[in-house]
Design a protein around this motif. Structure first.
Motif, mmCIF file in Angstrom:
data_model
loop_
_atom_site.group_PDB
_atom_site.id
_atom_site.type_symbol
_atom_site.label_atom_id
_atom_site.label_comp_id
_atom_site.label_asym_id
_atom_site.label_seq_id
_atom_site.Cartn_x
_atom_site.Cartn_y
_atom_site.Cartn_z
ATOM 1 N N MET A 73 -12.533 -15.213 -23.018
ATOM 2 C CA MET A 73 -11.891 -16.474 -22.644
ATOM 3 C C MET A 73 -12.426 -17.008 -21.319
ATOM 4 O O MET A 73 -12.578 -18.218 -21.141
ATOM 5 C CB MET A 73 -10.376 -16.280 -22.557
ATOM 6 N N TRP A 74 -12.702 -16.119 -20.385
ATOM 7 C CA TRP A 74 -13.079 -16.549 -19.039
ATOM 8 C C TRP A 74 -14.525 -17.029 -18.956
ATOM 9 O O TRP A 74 -14.835 -17.975 -18.235
ATOM 10 C CB TRP A 74 -12.859 -15.405 -18.059
ATOM 11 N N PHE A 75 -15.411 -16.370 -19.713
ATOM 12 C CA PHE A 75 -16.835 -16.644 -19.560
ATOM 13 C C PHE A 75 -17.466 -17.396 -20.733
ATOM 14 O O PHE A 75 -18.641 -17.739 -20.669
ATOM 15 C CB PHE A 75 -17.606 -15.334 -19.346
ATOM 16 N N THR A 76 -16.724 -17.609 -21.803
ATOM 17 C CA THR A 76 -17.269 -18.358 -22.930
ATOM 18 C C THR A 76 -16.359 -19.531 -23.251
ATOM 19 O O THR A 76 -15.255 -19.646 -22.731
ATOM 20 C CB THR A 76 -17.415 -17.469 -24.182
ATOM 21 N N VAL A 78 -13.848 -21.007 -25.212
ATOM 22 C CA VAL A 78 -12.792 -20.753 -26.187
ATOM 23 C C VAL A 78 -12.011 -22.047 -26.385
ATOM 24 O O VAL A 78 -11.554 -22.649 -25.410
ATOM 25 C CB VAL A 78 -11.847 -19.630 -25.701
ATOM 26 N N PRO A 79 -11.852 -22.495 -27.616
ATOM 27 C CA PRO A 79 -11.111 -23.742 -27.854
ATOM 28 C C PRO A 79 -9.715 -23.694 -27.247
ATOM 29 O O PRO A 79 -8.978 -22.726 -27.426
ATOM 30 C CB PRO A 79 -11.046 -23.821 -29.388
ATOM 31 N N GLY A 80 -9.372 -24.729 -26.513
ATOM 32 C CA GLY A 80 -8.045 -24.810 -25.925
ATOM 33 C C GLY A 80 -7.913 -24.126 -24.585
ATOM 34 O O GLY A 80 -6.832 -24.091 -24.015
ATOM 35 N N PHE A 81 -9.017 -23.556 -24.069
ATOM 36 C CA PHE A 81 -8.927 -22.884 -22.769
ATOM 37 C C PHE A 81 -10.027 -23.419 -21.861
ATOM 38 O O PHE A 81 -11.162 -22.954 -21.870
ATOM 39 C CB PHE A 81 -9.064 -21.368 -22.926
ATOM 40 N N ASN A 82 -9.671 -24.425 -21.105
ATOM 41 C CA ASN A 82 -10.626 -25.024 -20.176
ATOM 42 C C ASN A 82 -9.830 -25.837 -19.170
ATOM 43 O O ASN A 82 -9.089 -26.732 -19.542
ATOM 44 C CB ASN A 82 -11.622 -25.917 -20.918
#
Length: 272
Positions: A73-76, A78-82
């Motif tokens: 989640m932190w380094f790629t 991921v849909p919905g996480f930005n």
């Protein structure tokens, strides 16, 4: 998220069931093997050693899951996480509103609660309970913080780093502790090269992730959170000033703890 929803969630119930089943299966096997061993460690009673062995065995898959989820989640993408604004990072609004971050926080809460119960049980029967005090304090703090985060949907973006990415260093540590416990009482240690590799991996990951990376994330968190202390109540979305102050204080205390552990690692490496 309501308290009832947290404790009745499938994540919490499955985590508890996983640990209960693991202890039911593994504890009798370990105690049976301990009954035939000679030259046990004098520092721990067999029951404490058995609990610690089972704890480390069961912790490794949980830590791997948290670390892999957090790193992804932190380094790629991921849909919905930005998150690009302080409001998104602190309150999960807009682009940072991700069910995955809440699920990670829920699993981290479940894991830490169960692990805290195990640590308390070990402290109660250990001949040297003071050895567990630092870890107990860490777990109590983490349980309180993650619980508040789940209840208020607060800082779950940063939580991905603190309970996800940061746990990458805990994976080799758990494996290292497991190997150390397995070697107790043995004249010839098992897998010495693996033990050395685990020590190097743990030290490198800890010093990088919980060193400069941790401090950088802390800087961003403080930069986002401190202005809220003087902001209007509607800007805080129901999170009180007292709660924000407690988070800032807890963050400082946990950072001091990371520095303390980092110094121990450096001293150990220097002595070696």
């Amino acid at each position: 998220m309501e308290a009832a929803a947290i404790f009745s969630s499938s994540t919490f119930r499955c985590t508890v069931a996983y640990y209960v089943a693991g202890h039911i299966v593994l504890l009798p096997l370990l105690r049976r093997s301990e009954g035939t061993e000679r030259g046990r460690s004098e520092r721990q009673s067999p029951s404490v050693r058995s609990l610690e062995l089972v704890r480390q065995v069961l912790s490794i898959p949980a830590l791997v899951l948290m670390a892999c989820t957090g790193l992804q989640m932190w380094f790629t993408s991921v849909p919905g996480f930005n998150a690009t604004t302080a409001e998104e990072r602190l309150f999960g609004r807009g682009a940072a509103e991700s069910p995955a971050s809440e699920q990670l926080a829920l699993f981290a809460f479940s894991y830490t609660v169960v692990d805290l119960v195990l640590l308390v049980a070990m402290a109660c029967i250990s001949a040297k309970p003071r050895e567990l005090q630092t870890m107990l304090a860490h777990h109590v703090c983490m349980v309180a913080l993650v619980y508040h985060s789940l209840r208020s949907s607060w800082v779950q973006y940063y939580g991905v780093f603190y309970v996800g990415v940061a746990e990458a260093s805990s994976v080799p540590l758990a494996a290292m502790n497991l190997l150390r416990l397995a070697n107790e009482g043995r004249s010839k240690p098992l897998l010495p090269r693996l033990g050395m590799l685990l020590q190097i991996s743990f030290a490198a990951l800890f010093l990088v992730i919980r060193g400069p990376c941790w401090l950088f994330v802390n800087y961003r968190f403080f930069s986002d959170a401190v202005p809220l202390l003087s902001a209007a109540s509607e800007s805080r979305h129901g999170v009180g000033v007292t709660a924000i102050c407690m988070w800032l204080l807890a963050n400082i205390l946990l950072t001091v703890l990371q520095i303390h552990w980092a110094r121990k690692i450096v001293r150990g490496a220097s002595a070696a």
